[in-house]
Structure formats: C-alpha cells, structure tokens
Design a protein around this motif. Structure first.
Motif, mmCIF file in Angstrom:
data_model
loop_
_atom_site.group_PDB
_atom_site.id
_atom_site.type_symbol
_atom_site.label_atom_id
_atom_site.label_comp_id
_atom_site.label_asym_id
_atom_site.label_seq_id
_atom_site.Cartn_x
_atom_site.Cartn_y
_atom_site.Cartn_z
ATOM 1 N N UNK A 95 0.575 -0.646 -0.025
ATOM 2 C CA UNK A 95 -0.033 -0.051 0.102
ATOM 3 C C UNK A 95 0.892 1.353 0.132
ATOM 4 N N UNK A 96 1.884 1.376 0.336
ATOM 5 C CA UNK A 96 2.565 2.258 0.402
ATOM 6 C C UNK A 96 3.374 2.560 -0.582
ATOM 7 N N UNK A 97 3.884 1.877 -1.253
ATOM 8 C CA UNK A 97 4.388 1.764 -2.331
ATOM 9 C C UNK A 97 3.395 2.219 -3.722
ATOM 10 N N UNK A 98 2.280 1.712 -3.668
ATOM 11 C CA UNK A 98 1.275 1.700 -4.189
ATOM 12 C C UNK A 98 0.812 3.501 -4.508
ATOM 13 N N UNK A 99 0.524 4.193 -2.948
ATOM 14 C CA UNK A 99 0.446 5.298 -3.146
ATOM 15 C C UNK A 99 1.415 5.818 -3.326
ATOM 16 N N UNK A 100 2.832 5.853 -3.091
ATOM 17 C CA UNK A 100 3.573 6.530 -3.108
ATOM 18 C C UNK A 100 4.036 7.288 -5.049
ATOM 19 N N UNK A 101 3.734 5.991 -5.679
ATOM 20 C CA UNK A 101 3.828 6.050 -6.641
ATOM 21 C C UNK A 101 2.259 7.028 -7.877
ATOM 22 N N UNK A 102 1.272 7.179 -6.579
ATOM 23 C CA UNK A 102 0.391 8.176 -7.563
ATOM 24 C C UNK A 102 0.262 9.798 -6.388
ATOM 25 N N UNK A 103 1.344 9.631 -5.383
ATOM 26 C CA UNK A 103 1.860 10.351 -5.226
ATOM 27 C C UNK A 103 2.327 12.318 -6.323
ATOM 28 N N UNK A 104 1.638 13.234 -5.608
ATOM 29 C CA UNK A 104 2.384 14.333 -6.312
ATOM 30 C C UNK A 104 3.197 15.288 -5.202
ATOM 31 N N UNK A 132 11.726 5.013 -10.284
ATOM 32 C CA UNK A 132 12.148 4.344 -11.415
ATOM 33 C C UNK A 132 10.870 3.406 -11.933
ATOM 34 N N UNK A 133 10.312 3.068 -10.661
ATOM 35 C CA UNK A 133 9.097 2.249 -11.656
ATOM 36 C C UNK A 133 7.596 2.913 -12.399
ATOM 37 N N UNK A 134 7.915 4.060 -11.909
ATOM 38 C CA UNK A 134 6.793 4.406 -12.709
ATOM 39 C C UNK A 134 7.469 5.848 -14.018
ATOM 40 N N UNK A 135 8.687 5.604 -14.206
ATOM 41 C CA UNK A 135 9.476 6.511 -14.559
ATOM 42 C C UNK A 135 9.095 7.512 -15.178
ATOM 43 N N UNK A 136 9.238 8.198 -13.932
ATOM 44 C CA UNK A 136 8.474 9.766 -13.488
ATOM 45 C C UNK A 136 9.787 10.358 -12.320
ATOM 46 N N UNK A 137 9.810 11.699 -11.948
ATOM 47 C CA UNK A 137 9.990 12.045 -10.476
ATOM 48 C C UNK A 137 8.676 12.116 -9.826
ATOM 49 N N UNK A 138 9.034 11.896 -8.247
ATOM 50 C CA UNK A 138 8.345 12.285 -7.460
ATOM 51 C C UNK A 138 8.584 12.796 -7.112
ATOM 52 N N UNK A 139 8.266 14.077 -6.369
ATOM 53 C CA UNK A 139 8.619 15.169 -5.499
ATOM 54 C C UNK A 139 7.856 14.292 -4.006
ATOM 55 N N UNK A 140 9.268 14.894 -2.974
ATOM 56 C CA UNK A 140 9.504 14.979 -1.361
ATOM 57 C C UNK A 140 9.766 15.498 -0.751
ATOM 58 N N UNK A 141 9.497 15.797 0.421
ATOM 59 C CA UNK A 141 10.059 17.250 1.588
ATOM 60 C C UNK A 141 9.563 17.059 2.784
ATOM 61 N N UNK A 142 11.230 16.514 3.496
ATOM 62 C CA UNK A 142 10.560 16.114 4.342
ATOM 63 C C UNK A 142 10.384 17.554 5.694
ATOM 64 N N UNK A 143 9.607 17.383 6.270
ATOM 65 C CA UNK A 143 8.832 17.840 7.545
ATOM 66 C C UNK A 143 8.634 18.004 8.801
ATOM 67 N N UNK A 144 9.774 18.920 8.986
ATOM 68 C CA UNK A 144 10.107 18.396 10.496
ATOM 69 C C UNK A 144 8.761 18.987 11.608
ATOM 70 N N UNK A 145 8.304 17.742 12.598
ATOM 71 C CA UNK A 145 6.820 17.894 13.469
ATOM 72 C C UNK A 145 7.805 17.807 14.988
ATOM 73 N N UNK A 220 3.617 24.101 -6.022
ATOM 74 C CA UNK A 220 3.454 24.905 -6.957
ATOM 75 C C UNK A 220 5.265 24.913 -7.663
ATOM 76 N N UNK A 221 6.328 25.371 -6.682
ATOM 77 C CA UNK A 221 7.514 25.434 -7.240
ATOM 78 C C UNK A 221 7.563 23.827 -8.566
ATOM 79 N N UNK A 222 7.591 23.628 -7.645
ATOM 80 C CA UNK A 222 7.280 21.232 -8.672
ATOM 81 C C UNK A 222 6.600 21.533 -9.725
#
Length: 227
Positions: A95-104, A132-145, A220-222
């Motif tokens: 489920x984690x892999x699927x969701x990350x693959x769909x993520x903006x 790599x699997x989806x052949x697209x860049x998946x944006x990510x960022x650390x959120x300090x909590x 927006x930047x992405x």
C-alpha cells in the motif's frame, strides 16, 4: 489535483496528526478534501468518530483503506476533490508503494533525531524505487514535526546533513502544540478549540496555516519545474 502522501516507517513522529491538521486547514480555506486512512490503527477514522458534528462538511474521511483498495480510493478522490491526503501505515508495504507511486508530493514527517533521520532515509529509498518503476520524478520533502524553540545538537546536525545531501525540507515546521494533541483526543478541528480546551489555540492555527502555505508553495514550485 494534488495527492499528498504522509510516509514514515517510524512511529511517534506526528504523521497522522500532521496529515489531519493539513486537511483541516485546506477544508477551512474552502477546499474539498479527502483524507484516506491507510493506517491499520485507524487514527483518522477514530478522530472523525469522536465528534462527527465537528467534522467539516467538505472534509471526507475514508477509513480502512487497504493495499487492495488504495489505488481506487486515490484515483476516485483525485478526480473529485482539489486535495487528497493519504496517511500511510508505518511499515513499508504494498500500500505504501502504491500510494507513493500516485503521489504529487510525499511528506516525510521527522523529529530532529538521528533515529528519525535513519527511518526517513528508508522512505526516500522507497520513493526513488517507485520513481524508477513509474519512470517519473516523485517530489518529496521532509517535514520537521514536534519542534521547539530550543534546538539540540541532534537537530542541528540532521538539518545540516539534509542540506548537504540536497534533500528538500519544507520551510515551515509543525511546532509542538497542545492543540494538535487535543484534536486527536477530543475530536473536532483546531478551529473549534477554545482557551478552555488548550492554551493559545490561535498560535497552533497560525502554525498549521504556515505549514499548509509551505506545502502549496512546494507543490507550485514542483509544477513549474516540471512544466
């Protein structure tokens, strides 16, 4: 419409709380939001059940999301609502892999400790594999909590390491606030809290809205970079 995924394999980093607070801010600003609870502990579904009358009408909480249903839920919600926010299980699974693959955007909640950073690095590896699997860049960022005014040596070291590795870090942090804990305990939104519930709920709202603005800016930047 953006799908924002919260992922970290370590518990206690404020993952579910951060997802919920972000959804509440977007809903308070008038957007329709779907919040998918893919955590087996169902923290967001439990929040909605505690005080159903104070769940905003434009905030839809979908419980019991599994690896068999998560893609359908994301696609259906993304076609309908401006924001889809997914709270994932702590462990790395299908489920984690699927969701990350769909993520903006994948947000990696992290306290300023080495243990959190090590687990965050595992999430980044999963993101890179899915990219790599989806052949697209998946944006990510650390959120300090759960941050405080005092910065320990660990936090400073982690922040410097992330910058040196060019790992994106959201410009706003989720500060340690009683209001964020309160909504998980009693239900309702941060906008419903009064002084009799927690001290200075206005500060928590200001912080939450700053985080939401940082998320929108990052998206927006992405988009501009990928246009």
């Amino acid at each position: 419409m953006p799908t924002i995924v919260f992922a970290n394999s370590k518990g206690g980093v404020g993952k579910s709380t951060s997802a919920l607070v972000l959804a509440q801010v977007f809903a308070a600003q008038g957007a329709n939001v779907t919040l998918l609870d893919a955590d087996p502990n169902q923290p967001l579904a439990s929040w909605a059940d505690r005080d159903p009358e104070h769940v905003p009408a434009n905030l839809r909480v979908v419980p019991s999301v599994t690896e068999e249903t998560i893609l359908d839920h994301i696609d259906t919600a993304a076609a309908r609502d401006p924001f889809v926010i997914v709270d994932l299980e702590g462990t790395a699974n299908v489920a984690v892999s699927y969701a990350i693959g769909r993520a903006d955007l994948v947000l990696i909640p992290m306290r300023g400790s080495q243990l959190d950073a090590d687990q965050g690095a595992r999430v980044i590896k999963v993101i890179n594999r899915q990219a790599q699997a989806y052949r697209r860049y998946i944006p990510y960022a650390v959120l300090f909590t759960c941050t405080t005014v005092l910065r320990g040596r660990d936090f400073k070291h982690i922040a410097n390491t992330l910058r040196g590795a060019e790992i994106p870090v959201l410009r706003a942090e989720m500060v340690e606030r009683a209001a964020f804990r309160a909504i998980m305990q009693i239900g309702g939104t941060i906008y419903d809290l009064e002084q009799s519930d927690v001290s200075n709920p206005e500060a928590a709202i200001e912080n939450a809205e700053a985080v939401a603005a940082a998320v929108v800016e990052h998206l927006r930047v992405q988009q501009e970079q990928n246009a």
